[in-house]
Scaffold this active site. Structure first.
Site, PDB file in Angstrom:
ATOM      1  N   THR A 124       0.821  -1.211   0.000  1.00 53.06           N
ATOM      2  CA  THR A 124       0.000   0.000   0.000  1.00 53.06           C
ATOM      3  C   THR A 124       0.855   1.261   0.000  1.00 53.06           C
ATOM      4  OG1 THR A 124      -1.854  -1.092   1.117  1.00 53.06           O
ATOM      5  CG2 THR A 124      -1.743   1.308   1.283  1.00 53.06           C
ATOM      6  N   SER A 163      -7.073  -0.688  -6.615  1.00 49.66           N
ATOM      7  CA  SER A 163      -6.645  -0.950  -5.247  1.00 49.66           C
ATOM      8  C   SER A 163      -5.163  -1.285  -5.300  1.00 49.66           C
ATOM      9  CB  SER A 163      -7.425  -2.132  -4.661  1.00 49.66           C
ATOM     10  OG  SER A 163      -6.807  -2.628  -3.489  1.00 49.66           O
ATOM     11  N   THR A 164      -4.518  -1.160  -4.153  1.00 48.62           N
ATOM     12  CA  THR A 164      -3.149  -1.682  -4.076  1.00 48.62           C
ATOM     13  C   THR A 164      -3.126  -3.142  -4.479  1.00 48.62           C
ATOM     14  OG1 THR A 164      -2.470  -0.167  -2.313  1.00 48.62           O
ATOM     15  CG2 THR A 164      -1.253  -2.236  -2.494  1.00 48.62           C
ATOM     16  N   ASN A 165      -4.196  -3.853  -4.118  1.00 49.59           N
ATOM     17  CA  ASN A 165      -4.186  -5.310  -4.239  1.00 49.59           C
ATOM     18  C   ASN A 165      -4.302  -5.825  -5.663  1.00 49.59           C
ATOM     19  OD1 ASN A 165      -4.089  -5.045  -1.510  1.00 49.59           O
ATOM     20  ND2 ASN A 165      -6.210  -5.662  -1.162  1.00 49.59           N
ATOM     21  N   THR A 210      34.373 -39.012 -12.413  1.00 51.09           N
ATOM     22  CA  THR A 210      33.131 -39.169 -11.661  1.00 51.09           C
ATOM     23  C   THR A 210      33.499 -39.347 -10.205  1.00 51.09           C
ATOM     24  OG1 THR A 210      33.123 -41.567 -12.064  1.00 51.09           O
ATOM     25  CG2 THR A 210      31.877 -40.179 -13.605  1.00 51.09           C
ATOM     26  N   SER A 341      47.203 -13.120  -2.468  1.00 52.65           N
ATOM     27  CA  SER A 341      47.591 -13.214  -1.064  1.00 52.65           C
ATOM     28  C   SER A 341      48.380 -11.983  -0.658  1.00 52.65           C
ATOM     29  CB  SER A 341      48.437 -14.468  -0.829  1.00 52.65           C
ATOM     30  OG  SER A 341      48.943 -14.497   0.488  1.00 52.65           O
ATOM     31  N   SER A 342      48.204 -11.597   0.597  1.00 50.46           N
ATOM     32  CA  SER A 342      48.976 -10.480   1.134  1.00 50.46           C
ATOM     33  C   SER A 342      50.312 -10.935   1.696  1.00 50.46           C
ATOM     34  CB  SER A 342      48.170  -9.791   2.248  1.00 50.46           C
ATOM     35  OG  SER A 342      47.922 -10.707   3.312  1.00 50.46           O
ATOM     36  N   LYS A 347      50.920 -15.687  -5.599  1.00 45.39           N
ATOM     37  CA  LYS A 347      49.731 -16.537  -5.526  1.00 45.39           C
ATOM     38  C   LYS A 347      48.562 -15.862  -6.236  1.00 45.39           C
ATOM     39  CE  LYS A 347      47.213 -19.433  -2.234  1.00 45.39           C
ATOM     40  NZ  LYS A 347      45.839 -19.194  -2.662  1.00 45.39           N
TER      41      LYS A 347
END
Length: 487
Positions: A124, A163-165, A210, A341-342, A347
């Site tokens: 609404t 209506s909103t509905n 698999t 990587s830090s 990497k």
């Protein structure tokens, strides 16, 4: 500031400023509860103002979903034209509302939709936000002050016969169709990238697996082609949802009975909506059922989840195939996008597939939200449609962006390690499978075990034993031929 929070924050700031700068900065509007000051420059009115104050929940305004605003503009435009046709409003009012709706559709008033996406009232607040913005923009076009509702009223004029509905679900369905089209285009583009990759690697042999164990030979092209196939199936499923979402309950008003609407309104508004939207909308067969039923939204969410499941599986496979570069499978190479990587020099991580996986997790959570909300409706209305549509629209955006970045930043740059693929295919003990018809299963098992124990190929072990002629073994144990047995 996060863009999601910008609209709601700006609205709150405007209200606060208006309250502190004097009466000239506000106008007083009235509703069934009482009076309330509204920022004088705002196109919204008292119903929206109350919603701003009532729902400080997520910080995400309705303007976060421009598809919904545009869809609502089309719904209101169609309603105005239908009402004018039937004498419910004047042609002058229709012309002004029509012009205001075009401004909405063009995105010129997106900042006027500050209501939180998580709102009570079954939408609404969004409907009234739309009604008020259209009314005040129409008044402005007519040269009248905002709030002069004697000429064009948010309820009596803009919301006439509605209506909103019935308008909110109709707008939500159109918005989802708009978003679905974008998602479908992203899915099609990713599928085509996998098809192109499949063609480039059609004759490059490798070993299939698999349960993460060696299986039988295939080609990289077949592996990537399978990704193309499942995505194409998903796209077909999403396309089917567009047809379902095109059925609307517009004209049913409050609960589907059509109260307060001309009996001819339903047919007339559907015709106009079909014209202004370019979508083949149809009226629901049972408008009472359609007003409370959210099955189509559940179906749409399920189709999205299916695509997300496949996308997650594809991302997982890419991460496995590119694992390494020394101790993993290292069968494919994906573009290096950033340092991984830090602390570990050099990497590189598969960050694009990882981001896709996280997008998939988010969409799966949204599917759960949709299911719970759809189930929680009572009697003739489901009050939780706002969170359902928010979840679906967000999920479509996330999924589309995930596929776009996977395509552009990963798949289009994939190369295969042909040497590793062939070496593993040629030396796999699983090649003994193709000897079942020559020596029987038990003997094939023995050859496979001997090849593994001695670190040799099944081909070389079988040649040494001399039970099958070499030229037959050369043919039967050719990995590329084995990958194409059933073509």
């Amino acid at each position: 500031m996060h863009p999601r929070n910008a609209g709601a924050t700006a609205a709150a700031r405007t209200t606060a400023d208006a309250g502190s700068n004097g009466a000239d900065d506000v106008r007083i509007e009235h509703d069934c509860i009482g009076s309330l000051p509204v920022p004088a420059k705002a196109y919204w009115g008292i119903h929206t103002q109350r919603a701003i104050e009532n729902f400080p929940i997520s910080g995400i305004p309705v303007s976060h979903h421009p598809e919904l605003i545009r869809a609502y503009a089309l719904v209101k435009q169609a309603c105005a034209r239908a009402n004018a046709d039937l004498g419910g409003i004047t042609h002058t009012q229709c012309r002004l509302i029509d012009a205001a709706c075009r401004d909405l559709y063009d995105g010129r008033l997106d900042d006027q939709f500050p209501v939180d996406v998580l709102q009570g009232g079954a939408g609404t607040s969004t409907n009234m936000n739309v009604n008020e913005v259209i009314a005040n923009r129409a008044l402005e076009i007519a040269g009248r002050p905002r709030g002069d509702y004697r000429f064009i009223h948010p309820n009596d004029t803009v919301n006439k016969s509605q209506s909103t509905n019935d308008t909110y679900p109709a707008a939500c369905r159109l918005a989802l169709i708009f978003a679905l089209r974008k998602l479908i285009r992203s899915g099609e583009a990713l599928a085509m990238s996998f098809m192109a990759l499949s063609h480039r690697t059609a004759h490059v042999v490798k070993l299939g697996r698999t349960q993460l164990q060696d299986a039988v030979p295939m080609t990289f092209g077949q592996e990537f082609g399978a990704f193309h196939s499942v995505l194409c199936d998903d796209v077909r499923g999403l396309n089917a949802e567009i047809g379902r979402l095109s059925t609307v309950n517009l004209g049913g008003t409050a609960i589907g009975t059509g109260i307060c609407a001309d009996p001819r309104f339903r047919e007339t508004v559907i015709r106009h909506l079909r014209y202004v939207s370019g979508i083949g909308v149809e009226a629901a067969r049972d408008s009472i059922a359609a007003t409370s039923d959210m099955g189509d939204f559940v179906d749409t969410s399920s189709a999205m989840k299916r695509m997300a499941v496949h996308l997650g599986k594809i991302a997982n496979d890419i991460r496995l195939l590119t694992s390494g570069p020394q101790a993993g499978l290292v069968e494919i190479h994906i573009p290096a996008r950033q340092a991984g990587s830090s602390i570990m020099p050099g990497k590189i991580n598969p960050v694009i597939p990882e981001s896709v996986n996280q997008s998939v997790f988010t969409v799966m959570g949204m599917d759960t939200t949709v299911a719970f909300a759809a189930e929680a409706g009572q009697l003739q209305l489901n009050a939780f449609e706002p969170v359902v549509v928010h979840a679906l629209l967000d999920g479509m955006t996330i999924l589309a962006h995930a596929m776009d970045t996977l395509r552009a930043n990963c798949v289009d740059g994939i190369t295969v390690n042909a040497a590793v693929g062939r070496q593993r295919a040629e030396h796999s003990a699983s090649l003994a499978t193709s000897l079942n018809g020559y020596v029987g299963y038990e003997e094939a098992v023995r050859l496979a075990k001997k090849a593994l124990a001695e670190g040799r190929s099944v081909h070389d072990v079988a040649v040494d034993e001399g039970r099958i002629r070499r030229e037959i073994l050369d043919d039967v144990l050719d990995p590329l031929k084995l990958s194409r047995l059933h073509e």
